[in-house]
Design a protein around this motif. Structure first.
Motif, PDB file in Angstrom:
ATOM      1  N   GLU A  99       0.888  -1.257  -0.058  1.00 48.06           N
ATOM      2  CA  GLU A  99      -0.155   0.115   0.012  1.00 48.06           C
ATOM      3  C   GLU A  99       1.053   1.165   0.005  1.00 48.06           C
ATOM      4  OE1 GLU A  99      -2.569  -0.310   3.260  1.00 48.06           O
ATOM      5  OE2 GLU A  99      -3.644  -1.884   2.253  1.00 48.06           O
ATOM      6  N   LYS A 100       1.964   1.199   0.580  1.00 47.20           N
ATOM      7  CA  LYS A 100       3.165   2.201   0.649  1.00 47.20           C
ATOM      8  C   LYS A 100       3.874   2.435  -0.607  1.00 47.20           C
ATOM      9  CE  LYS A 100       3.342   2.576   5.597  1.00 47.20           C
ATOM     10  NZ  LYS A 100       4.406   2.315   6.611  1.00 47.20           N
ATOM     11  N   SER A 101       4.040   1.471  -1.302  1.00 48.65           N
ATOM     12  CA  SER A 101       5.208   1.379  -2.532  1.00 48.65           C
ATOM     13  C   SER A 101       5.076   2.396  -3.466  1.00 48.65           C
ATOM     14  CB  SER A 101       5.246  -0.051  -2.896  1.00 48.65           C
ATOM     15  OG  SER A 101       4.044  -0.391  -3.469  1.00 48.65           O
ATOM     16  N   ILE A 102       6.291   2.988  -3.976  1.00 45.60           N
ATOM     17  CA  ILE A 102       6.353   4.064  -5.010  1.00 45.60           C
ATOM     18  C   ILE A 102       7.003   3.122  -6.120  1.00 45.60           C
ATOM     19  CG2 ILE A 102       7.512   6.156  -5.432  1.00 45.60           C
ATOM     20  CD1 ILE A 102       8.148   6.595  -2.344  1.00 45.60           C
ATOM     21  N   ALA A 103       6.588   3.617  -7.091  1.00 48.02           N
ATOM     22  CA  ALA A 103       6.961   2.994  -8.543  1.00 48.02           C
ATOM     23  C   ALA A 103       8.466   3.463  -8.576  1.00 48.02           C
ATOM     24  CB  ALA A 103       6.040   3.767  -9.589  1.00 48.02           C
ATOM     25  N   LEU A 104       9.054   2.197  -8.840  1.00 48.66           N
ATOM     26  CA  LEU A 104      10.634   2.182  -9.084  1.00 48.66           C
ATOM     27  C   LEU A 104      10.928   3.528  -9.868  1.00 48.66           C
ATOM     28  CD1 LEU A 104      13.424   0.782  -9.007  1.00 48.66           C
ATOM     29  CD2 LEU A 104      12.580  -0.421 -10.875  1.00 48.66           C
ATOM     30  N   HIS A 105      10.451   3.848 -10.842  1.00 49.97           N
ATOM     31  CA  HIS A 105      11.271   5.008 -11.619  1.00 49.97           C
ATOM     32  C   HIS A 105      10.753   6.283 -11.391  1.00 49.97           C
ATOM     33  CE1 HIS A 105       6.707   4.714 -13.182  1.00 49.97           C
ATOM     34  NE2 HIS A 105       6.645   5.778 -13.573  1.00 49.97           N
ATOM     35  N   LYS A 106       9.871   6.425 -10.167  1.00 46.54           N
ATOM     36  CA  LYS A 106       9.730   7.777  -9.432  1.00 46.54           C
ATOM     37  C   LYS A 106      10.726   7.969  -8.284  1.00 46.54           C
ATOM     38  CE  LYS A 106       4.893   8.143 -10.905  1.00 46.54           C
ATOM     39  NZ  LYS A 106       3.449   8.231 -10.420  1.00 46.54           N
ATOM     40  N   ILE A 107      11.580   7.097  -8.110  1.00 46.70           N
ATOM     41  CA  ILE A 107      12.361   7.179  -6.977  1.00 46.70           C
ATOM     42  C   ILE A 107      13.687   7.655  -7.395  1.00 46.70           C
ATOM     43  CG2 ILE A 107      13.730   6.049  -4.920  1.00 46.70           C
ATOM     44  CD1 ILE A 107      11.442   4.183  -4.707  1.00 46.70           C
ATOM     45  N   SER A 108      14.301   8.569  -6.757  1.00 49.76           N
ATOM     46  CA  SER A 108      15.716   9.354  -7.215  1.00 49.76           C
ATOM     47  C   SER A 108      16.853   8.558  -6.245  1.00 49.76           C
ATOM     48  CB  SER A 108      15.746  10.645  -6.890  1.00 49.76           C
ATOM     49  OG  SER A 108      17.212  11.310  -7.051  1.00 49.76           O
ATOM     50  N   PHE A 109      17.539   7.874  -6.745  1.00 43.04           N
ATOM     51  CA  PHE A 109      18.779   7.225  -6.227  1.00 43.04           C
ATOM     52  C   PHE A 109      20.022   7.971  -6.040  1.00 43.04           C
ATOM     53  CE2 PHE A 109      15.789   4.027  -7.978  1.00 43.04           C
ATOM     54  CZ  PHE A 109      15.591   3.331  -6.587  1.00 43.04           C
ATOM     55  N   LEU A 110      19.920   9.090  -6.533  1.00 43.89           N
ATOM     56  CA  LEU A 110      21.113  10.003  -6.689  1.00 43.89           C
ATOM     57  C   LEU A 110      21.732  10.366  -5.229  1.00 43.89           C
ATOM     58  CD1 LEU A 110      20.146  12.354  -9.560  1.00 43.89           C
ATOM     59  CD2 LEU A 110      21.459  10.041  -9.429  1.00 43.89           C
ATOM     60  N   ASN A 111      21.190  10.534  -4.281  1.00 39.03           N
ATOM     61  CA  ASN A 111      21.657  10.931  -2.936  1.00 39.03           C
ATOM     62  C   ASN A 111      21.693   9.798  -1.989  1.00 39.03           C
ATOM     63  OD1 ASN A 111      21.496  13.720  -3.465  1.00 39.03           O
ATOM     64  ND2 ASN A 111      19.311  13.809  -3.041  1.00 39.03           N
ATOM     65  N   LEU A 112      21.593   8.626  -2.499  1.00 39.72           N
ATOM     66  CA  LEU A 112      21.787   7.430  -1.638  1.00 39.72           C
ATOM     67  C   LEU A 112      23.083   6.854  -1.952  1.00 39.72           C
ATOM     68  CD1 LEU A 112      18.033   5.715  -2.095  1.00 39.72           C
ATOM     69  CD2 LEU A 112      19.035   7.415  -0.431  1.00 39.72           C
ATOM     70  N   LYS A 113      23.928   7.085  -0.868  1.00 39.28           N
ATOM     71  CA  LYS A 113      25.290   6.533  -1.107  1.00 39.28           C
ATOM     72  C   LYS A 113      25.430   5.050  -0.865  1.00 39.28           C
ATOM     73  CE  LYS A 113      26.971  10.717  -1.427  1.00 39.28           C
ATOM     74  NZ  LYS A 113      26.664  11.631  -2.530  1.00 39.28           N
ATOM     75  N   LYS A 114      24.861   4.413  -0.241  1.00 31.46           N
ATOM     76  CA  LYS A 114      24.972   3.071   0.274  1.00 31.46           C
ATOM     77  C   LYS A 114      23.541   2.593   0.252  1.00 31.46           C
ATOM     78  CE  LYS A 114      28.793   3.227   3.027  1.00 31.46           C
ATOM     79  NZ  LYS A 114      29.410   2.798   4.485  1.00 31.46           N
ATOM     80  N   ILE A 115      23.019   1.365  -0.620  1.00 27.78           N
ATOM     81  CA  ILE A 115      21.774   0.908  -0.838  1.00 27.78           C
ATOM     82  C   ILE A 115      21.871  -0.470  -0.389  1.00 27.78           C
ATOM     83  CG2 ILE A 115      19.920   0.327  -2.324  1.00 27.78           C
ATOM     84  CD1 ILE A 115      20.552   2.700  -3.900  1.00 27.78           C
ATOM     85  N   ILE A 116      20.830  -1.000   0.525  1.00 27.14           N
ATOM     86  CA  ILE A 116      20.502  -2.483   0.705  1.00 27.14           C
ATOM     87  C   ILE A 116      19.166  -2.788   0.006  1.00 27.14           C
ATOM     88  CG2 ILE A 116      20.036  -2.110   3.059  1.00 27.14           C
ATOM     89  CD1 ILE A 116      21.273  -4.873   3.833  1.00 27.14           C
ATOM     90  N   LEU A 117      19.251  -3.533  -0.763  1.00 26.23           N
ATOM     91  CA  LEU A 117      17.992  -3.846  -1.816  1.00 26.23           C
ATOM     92  C   LEU A 117      17.512  -5.100  -1.394  1.00 26.23           C
ATOM     93  CD1 LEU A 117      16.061  -3.385  -4.070  1.00 26.23           C
ATOM     94  CD2 LEU A 117      17.679  -4.543  -5.583  1.00 26.23           C
ATOM     95  N   ILE A 118      16.434  -4.935  -0.671  1.00 27.64           N
ATOM     96  CA  ILE A 118      15.866  -6.199   0.008  1.00 27.64           C
ATOM     97  C   ILE A 118      14.557  -6.694  -0.785  1.00 27.64           C
ATOM     98  CG2 ILE A 118      14.399  -6.987   1.934  1.00 27.64           C
ATOM     99  CD1 ILE A 118      15.440  -4.390   3.312  1.00 27.64           C
ATOM    100  N   ILE A 119      14.793  -8.093  -1.216  1.00 30.25           N
ATOM    101  CA  ILE A 119      14.132  -8.743  -2.093  1.00 30.25           C
ATOM    102  C   ILE A 119      13.419 -10.006  -1.190  1.00 30.25           C
ATOM    103  CG2 ILE A 119      14.942  -8.170  -4.135  1.00 30.25           C
ATOM    104  CD1 ILE A 119      16.396 -10.867  -4.256  1.00 30.25           C
ATOM    105  N   GLY A 120      12.240 -10.481  -1.812  1.00 26.14           N
ATOM    106  CA  GLY A 120      11.590 -11.541  -0.913  1.00 26.14           C
ATOM    107  C   GLY A 120      11.514 -12.887  -1.393  1.00 26.14           C
ATOM    108  N   ASP A 121      11.123 -13.894  -0.536  1.00 28.93           N
ATOM    109  CA  ASP A 121      10.589 -15.253  -0.842  1.00 28.93           C
ATOM    110  C   ASP A 121       9.707 -15.362  -2.009  1.00 28.93           C
ATOM    111  OD1 ASP A 121       8.178 -17.374  -0.078  1.00 28.93           O
ATOM    112  OD2 ASP A 121      10.134 -17.997   0.388  1.00 28.93           O
TER     113      ASP A 121
END
Length: 170
Positions: A99-121
């Motif tokens: 319900e809270k998710s944002i479309a991938l293409h609408k997120i800016s990753f430019l200011n994120l120096k380190k990312i932990i991408l969590i994927i599920g079962d």
């Protein structure tokens, strides 16, 4: 003429991206994720709440030898592992339709120096307890009747968008 692995023009680059797998069980998906990690310059793949058998023929077939050099970690306590990395300034991002998710293409990753991408079962996705600890929940916009896609395919789309944004500024 098709280029071989040893004669491409790609410049090796490593991003401060970690993939955290919340219960991914399929050896084919595990191997595919290792191969994607190599392709997209991911720092490490962590497998939580599952065994990692790198001698599995299916994993080896899909990993195409990347299991020999991609850094991996396993954990039985995903919350503790996530906390360890967020304390080291990794921003937790769940790839999950919520319900809270944002479309991938609408997120800016430019200011994120380190990312932990969590994927599920493969069946149940990212657990609710982990979703609640994420700074972002994102989804891939889809146009069919199905509401999900294979975890490796979804991860490849997410990594493409993230690394595209991070390399477009350089």
């Amino acid at each position: 003429m098709q280029l071989q692995h040893h004669n491409t023009n790609f410049t090796p680059f490593n991003f401060e991206i970690i993939i955290l797998c919340d219960g991914v069980n399929s050896p084919a998906n595990k191997g595919g994720l290792l191969r994607l990690a190599d392709s997209f310059g991911v720092k490490k793949v962590i497998f939580a709440n599952t065994e990692l058998d790198i001698s599995s023929p299916r994993l080896k077939r899909t990993a195409r030898s990347t299991q020999n050099w991609i850094e991996t970690e396993t954990t039985n306590n995903i919350s503790e592992t996530l906390e360890k990395y967020t304390n080291d300034d990794f921003v937790p991002i769940a790839l999950e339709i919520t319900e809270k998710s944002i479309a991938l293409h609408k997120i800016s990753f430019l200011n994120l120096k380190k990312i932990i991408l969590i994927i599920g079962d493969e069946s149940t996705g990212v657990s609710n307890s982990i979703l609640s600890k994420c700074d972002y929940q994102m989804h891939i916009t889809m146009f069919g009747k199905n509401t999900s896609m294979n975890v490796s395919q979804a991860t490849s789309i997410a990594l493409y968008e993230i690394t595209k944004q991070l390399t477009d500024v350089n």
